[in-house]
Design an enzyme around this catalytic site. Structure first.
Site, PDB file in Angstrom:
ATOM      1  N   SER A   6      52.744  -2.905  -8.259  1.00  0.00           N
ATOM      2  CA  SER A   6      53.613  -0.759  -8.833  1.00  0.00           C
ATOM      3  C   SER A   6      53.517  -0.794 -10.246  1.00  0.00           C
ATOM      4  O   SER A   6      52.506  -1.349 -10.599  1.00  0.00           O
ATOM      5  CB  SER A   6      55.150  -1.356  -8.206  1.00  0.00           C
ATOM      6  OG  SER A   6      55.278  -0.290  -8.701  1.00  0.00           O
TER       7      SER A   6
ATOM      8  N   TYR B 291      63.018  -4.132 -11.399  1.00  0.00           N
ATOM      9  CA  TYR B 291      62.447  -4.127 -10.470  1.00  0.00           C
ATOM     10  C   TYR B 291      60.781  -4.770 -11.442  1.00  0.00           C
ATOM     11  O   TYR B 291      59.607  -4.670 -10.797  1.00  0.00           O
ATOM     12  CB  TYR B 291      62.200  -3.899 -10.085  1.00  0.00           C
ATOM     13  CG  TYR B 291      60.887  -2.748  -8.530  1.00  0.00           C
ATOM     14  CD1 TYR B 291      60.152  -1.637  -9.044  1.00  0.00           C
ATOM     15  CD2 TYR B 291      60.843  -3.470  -7.669  1.00  0.00           C
ATOM     16  CE1 TYR B 291      59.224  -1.811  -8.449  1.00  0.00           C
ATOM     17  CE2 TYR B 291      59.584  -2.965  -7.123  1.00  0.00           C
ATOM     18  CZ  TYR B 291      59.109  -1.888  -7.576  1.00  0.00           C
ATOM     19  OH  TYR B 291      57.822  -2.351  -6.212  1.00  0.00           O
TER      20      TYR B 291
ATOM     21  N   LYS C   5      57.230  -7.011 -10.915  1.00  0.00           N
ATOM     22  CA  LYS C   5      56.044  -6.760 -10.659  1.00  0.00           C
ATOM     23  C   LYS C   5      54.693  -7.195 -11.599  1.00  0.00           C
ATOM     24  O   LYS C   5      53.630  -7.486 -11.242  1.00  0.00           O
ATOM     25  CB  LYS C   5      56.112  -5.165 -10.236  1.00  0.00           C
ATOM     26  CG  LYS C   5      56.425  -5.321  -8.958  1.00  0.00           C
ATOM     27  CD  LYS C   5      55.764  -5.510  -7.670  1.00  0.00           C
ATOM     28  CE  LYS C   5      56.583  -5.453  -6.273  1.00  0.00           C
ATOM     29  NZ  LYS C   5      56.702  -5.731  -4.831  1.00  0.00           N
TER      30      LYS C   5
HETATM   31  C1  WQD Z   1      60.693   8.757  -7.497  1.00  0.00           C
HETATM   32  C2  WQD Z   1      61.715  10.306  -8.581  1.00  0.00           C
HETATM   33  C3  WQD Z   1      64.038  10.072  -9.663  1.00  0.00           C
HETATM   34  C4  WQD Z   1      66.233  10.027  -5.357  1.00  0.00           C
HETATM   35  C5  WQD Z   1      59.234   3.760  -6.110  1.00  0.00           C
HETATM   36  C6  WQD Z   1      59.688   2.671  -5.908  1.00  0.00           C
HETATM   37  C7  WQD Z   1      58.607   1.568  -6.336  1.00  0.00           C
HETATM   38  C8  WQD Z   1      57.616   1.634  -6.502  1.00  0.00           C
HETATM   39  C9  WQD Z   1      57.524   3.312  -7.275  1.00  0.00           C
HETATM   40  C10 WQD Z   1      55.970   0.871  -4.956  1.00  0.00           C
HETATM   41  C11 WQD Z   1      62.414   9.949  -9.373  1.00  0.00           C
HETATM   42  C12 WQD Z   1      64.095  11.082  -8.428  1.00  0.00           C
HETATM   43  C13 WQD Z   1      65.534  10.104  -6.794  1.00  0.00           C
HETATM   44  C14 WQD Z   1      67.128  11.130  -5.622  1.00  0.00           C
HETATM   45  C15 WQD Z   1      65.849  11.865  -7.488  1.00  0.00           C
HETATM   46  N1  WQD Z   1      56.991   1.904  -5.398  1.00  0.00           N
HETATM   47  N2  WQD Z   1      64.940  11.204  -6.922  1.00  0.00           N
HETATM   48  N3  WQD Z   1      67.040  11.402  -6.236  1.00  0.00           N
HETATM   49  O1  WQD Z   1      61.795   5.259  -9.168  1.00  0.00           O
HETATM   50  O2  WQD Z   1      59.263   6.450  -8.731  1.00  0.00           O
HETATM   51  O3  WQD Z   1      59.841   3.902  -7.541  1.00  0.00           O
HETATM   52  O4  WQD Z   1      58.637   3.931  -6.524  1.00  0.00           O
HETATM   53  O5  WQD Z   1      56.271  -0.397  -5.071  1.00  0.00           O
HETATM   54  O6  WQD Z   1      59.372   0.143  -5.327  1.00  0.00           O
HETATM   55  O7  WQD Z   1      61.215   2.782  -5.877  1.00  0.00           O
HETATM   56  O8  WQD Z   1      61.272   6.396  -6.624  1.00  0.00           O
HETATM   57  O9  WQD Z   1      61.405   7.489  -4.688  1.00  0.00           O
HETATM   58  O10 WQD Z   1      63.308   6.179  -6.410  1.00  0.00           O
HETATM   59  O11 WQD Z   1      61.810   7.721  -7.565  1.00  0.00           O
HETATM   60  O12 WQD Z   1      66.071  12.650  -7.864  1.00  0.00           O
HETATM   61  O13 WQD Z   1      68.141  10.822  -4.522  1.00  0.00           O
HETATM   62  O14 WQD Z   1      62.784  10.829  -7.799  1.00  0.00           O
HETATM   63  O15 WQD Z   1      64.655  10.021 -10.147  1.00  0.00           O
HETATM   64  O16 WQD Z   1      61.760  10.244 -10.927  1.00  0.00           O
HETATM   65  P1  WQD Z   1      60.125   5.203  -7.963  1.00  0.00           P
HETATM   66  P2  WQD Z   1      62.163   7.090  -6.378  1.00  0.00           P
END
Ligand code: WQD
Length: 351
Positions: A126, A151, A155
């Site tokens: 990731s 998390y 990784k």
């Molecule tokens: C993205 C952005 C949140 C939900 C993911 C996977 C992880 C890894 C990396 C593969 C952030 C914002 C989110 C919401 C929001 N992938 N958000 N409101 O944290 O980048 O991690 O990609 O391995 O497994 O979890 O992804 O979609 O949770 O968040 O504002 O209800 O969207 O703050 O800035 P993240 P995410």
């Protein structure tokens, strides 16, 4: 046919990858304890490909049960390892759950790779291993910074464990660093089944649009970015799935450069959270009800990929756009609702 074991095969990326492997001539079996998935996605694979995929309902943290799969399938030539917990937010609240589940399962699997002399091992890593990068886009040589969440640490540690294992056992491994997987198969027969309230942005968007979530929370708009919200690289799950097939082919063709080659799997463009919301509204015509909420602990400010290496060496060309991601995700959400009505005859409870 070349038999591949896919761990986490009932999951979101695992199921899409199984389909791509089948469509490219591989035989596939799955292991998934269904703690956060269901076999419904295997039914979707069968509807699309006509192939029934066997799933071993086994927890990879149980070594004996894991070992038994390899005793029964001596013809496995490769493994693609997805099975892990993956929520950044949840890992901050429950670190031990993440370290135990994600690392013990990996070590058990590698012990079987060693004993049964499996030739190829592809690891679902990731972009979170980069932490908060100083410079973006990140390349595979961007030095990892301290992870921003447990998390992310699982990784980073997983990559180190595999690196040392590959070197000692001369087993060909590949580390695939995903950016933000999103979207669904164009048939709407495969997609993301968030078992609880979705942690990830795109399923949170589609559940808000369909009324399962009343108000979408945007976690912070005071970041040092062009519109104050975080920047991410959203990659369509079908593009991501195909990269796994290409990675296996790369190893089968002996094109690997070392025993543990690393690849970024992102589109190469950074999109802010607010831009993603606007893209969804524009392509679907559905207005989203959202508020600005406090920042979420563990979030990285901005990250997106330099994907030149995967394009050149894996011959990978991601073809789905952000609009495709939003449209396929929305169609999938509407299908889930139609299925739910079909089975329960009621609309979603407003929660
Ligand atoms: C993205 C952005 C949140 C939900 C993911 C996977 C992880 C890894 C990396 C593969 C952030 C914002 C989110 C919401 C929001 N992938 N958000 N409101 O944290 O980048 O991690 O990609 O391995 O497994 O979890 O992804 O979609 O949770 O968040 O504002 O209800 O969207 O703050 O800035 P993240 P995410």
């Amino acid at each position: 046919m070349k038999k591949i074991l896919v761990t986490g095969g009932c999951g979101y990326i695992g199921s899409h990858t199984i389909l791509d492997l089948i469509e490219n001539g591989f035989e596939v079996i799955s292991v998934d304890n269904n703690s956060r998935s269901s076999t419904r996605l295997l039914e979707g694979i069968e509807k699309i490909s006509g192939k029934k995929v066997k799933n071993y309902k086994v927890d990879l943290c149980n070594f004996d049960d894991t070992h038994a799969i390899f005793q029964e399938n001596a013809d496995i030539i490769g493994i693609i390892h997805f099975a892990a917990f993956k929520s950044v937010g949840e890992s901050v609240e429950k670190p031990l759950l993440y370290f135990e589940n994600n690392l013990v399962s990996l070590i058990n699997l590698l012990k079987c790779v060693e004993e049964f002399e499996i030739s190829y091992f592809v690891f679902s890593s990731s972009c979170t291993i980069y932490g908060n990068p100083d410079k973006i886009p990140v390349t595979e040589n961007t030095p990892p910074k301290p992870a921003e969440s447990p998390y992310g640490y699982t990784k980073q540690m997983g990559e180190q464990i595999i690196n040392e294992f590959a070197r000692a056992n001369r087993i060909k491994c590949i580390l695939l660093r995903y950016f933000n997987p999103a979207g669904a198969h164009t048939s709407s027969l495969l997609g993301e089944y968030p078992i609880e309230k979705p942690q990830n942005l795109v399923p949170a968007i589609t559940q808000t649009a369909i009324g399962k979530i009343q108000t979408l929370e945007v976690f912070g708009d005071d970041y040092p970015t062009r519109d104050g919200s975080c920047v991410r690289d959203f990659i369509h799950v079908c593009d991501l799935a195909h990269a796994h097939t290409l990675a296996l082919q790369y190893l089968l063709d002996n094109r690997n450069q070392g025993y543990c080659d690393v690849f970024n799997l992102g589109t190469g463009s950074g999109i802010t959270v607010l831009e993603a919301i606007r893209a969804f509204e524009n392509i679907t015509g559905v207005k989203l009800n959202y508020i600005i909420a406090p920042r979420r602990p563990g979030d990285v400010i901005a990250i997106y990929a330099n994907n030149d290496k995967a394009r050149q060496l894996l011959k990978w060309n991601p073809k789905f756009s952000l609009d495709d991601i939003m449209l396929t995700a929305w169609k999938w959400e509407q299908k889930l609702k139609a299925d739910e009505k079909l089975f329960t005859g009621r609309d979603f409870q407003m929660n």
